[in-house]
Motif scaffolding. Structure first.
Motif, mmCIF file in Angstrom:
data_model
loop_
_atom_site.group_PDB
_atom_site.id
_atom_site.type_symbol
_atom_site.label_atom_id
_atom_site.label_comp_id
_atom_site.label_asym_id
_atom_site.label_seq_id
_atom_site.Cartn_x
_atom_site.Cartn_y
_atom_site.Cartn_z
ATOM 1 N N PHE A 48 0.846 -1.186 0.000
ATOM 2 C CA PHE A 48 0.000 0.000 0.000
ATOM 3 C C PHE A 48 0.881 1.235 0.000
ATOM 4 O O PHE A 48 1.755 1.384 0.861
ATOM 5 N N ILE A 49 0.690 2.091 -0.984
ATOM 6 C CA ILE A 49 1.447 3.342 -1.069
ATOM 7 C C ILE A 49 0.430 4.472 -1.122
ATOM 8 O O ILE A 49 -0.394 4.540 -2.033
ATOM 9 N N ARG A 50 0.494 5.333 -0.132
ATOM 10 C CA ARG A 50 -0.392 6.495 -0.088
ATOM 11 C C ARG A 50 0.202 7.581 -0.969
ATOM 12 O O ARG A 50 1.387 7.878 -0.898
ATOM 13 N N ARG A 51 -0.639 8.179 -1.805
ATOM 14 C CA ARG A 51 -0.189 9.228 -2.714
ATOM 15 C C ARG A 51 -1.042 10.466 -2.520
ATOM 16 O O ARG A 51 -2.245 10.360 -2.302
ATOM 17 N N VAL A 52 -0.385 11.626 -2.601
ATOM 18 C CA VAL A 52 -1.095 12.900 -2.524
ATOM 19 C C VAL A 52 -0.606 13.793 -3.656
ATOM 20 O O VAL A 52 0.501 13.612 -4.181
ATOM 21 N N GLY A 53 -1.430 14.757 -4.039
ATOM 22 C CA GLY A 53 -1.057 15.687 -5.085
ATOM 23 C C GLY A 53 -0.187 16.807 -4.537
ATOM 24 O O GLY A 53 -0.516 17.412 -3.518
ATOM 25 N N ARG A 54 0.926 17.057 -5.194
ATOM 26 C CA ARG A 54 1.839 18.125 -4.784
ATOM 27 C C ARG A 54 2.316 18.865 -6.032
ATOM 28 O O ARG A 54 2.412 18.288 -7.109
ATOM 29 N N HIS A 64 1.723 19.704 -11.261
ATOM 30 C CA HIS A 64 0.990 18.999 -10.210
ATOM 31 C C HIS A 64 1.146 17.507 -10.452
ATOM 32 O O HIS A 64 0.762 16.998 -11.496
ATOM 33 N N LYS A 65 1.748 16.814 -9.476
ATOM 34 C CA LYS A 65 1.991 15.379 -9.615
ATOM 35 C C LYS A 65 1.534 14.642 -8.361
ATOM 36 O O LYS A 65 1.497 15.209 -7.283
#
Length: 156
Positions: A48-54, A64-65
């Motif tokens: 599980f890899i949590r991803r957020v927009g930065r 924005h990635k």
């Protein structure tokens, strides 16, 4: 005949709980959903890899990635292999009952149903006191000015 004439139109707005308790409850519900997603992935043997927009700088322009961020599971296994669960608000474990902050789950297969039970308890407002205690402990304590400064006297 217009298409809009076939629809039933009303003037109702969406009700949202914007009270401090409702906001804190929603924050905990969002965190529980994330933990449930991670537990499901762990049971399937997936990472599980949590991803957020930065916004990141790429060759002098900002783009924005989606970037991976740190994720901490709330569950752990003891020496016997029993799964235990800390319910956290921010980085502090909630005290569910006086002196008790850990839920003994048993096996990984039981983790998602236990998280769902906790989610139902949060929705019902059963953890509002524990959340309020965690929120109060996170608030900054402001220092009072010196008594000489209050009275208008110059500080020495």
């Amino acid at each position: 005949m217009s298409i809009l004439e076939n629809l039933i139109l009303t003037n109702i707005t969406k009700q949202r709980d914007t009270s401090p308790e409702g906001t804190a409850r929603q924050k905990l519900l969002d965190a529980l959903a994330l933990q449930s997603e991670a537990a499901t992935a762990a049971m399937k043997g997936e990472m599980f890899i949590r991803r957020v927009g930065r916004w990141v700088d790429v060759d002098g322009t900002k783009e924005h990635k989606e970037v991976p961020v740190r994720f901490r599971p709330w569950w752990f296994k003891d020496e016997a292999g029993t799964v235990h669960l800390h319910i956290r608000y921010g980085n502090k474990p909630l005290e569910l009952k006086p002196g008790k902050s850990v839920v003994t789950v048993g096996t990984m297969e039981q983790l998602v149903p236990v998280l769902e039970q906790v989610r139902q308890a949060v929705t019902a407002g059963e953890l509002d006191k524990a959340i309020a205690g965690a929120v109060a402990s996170r608030q900054r304590v402001l220092k009072k000015p010196a008594t000489a400064a209050k009275a208008g006297k110059p500080a020495q």
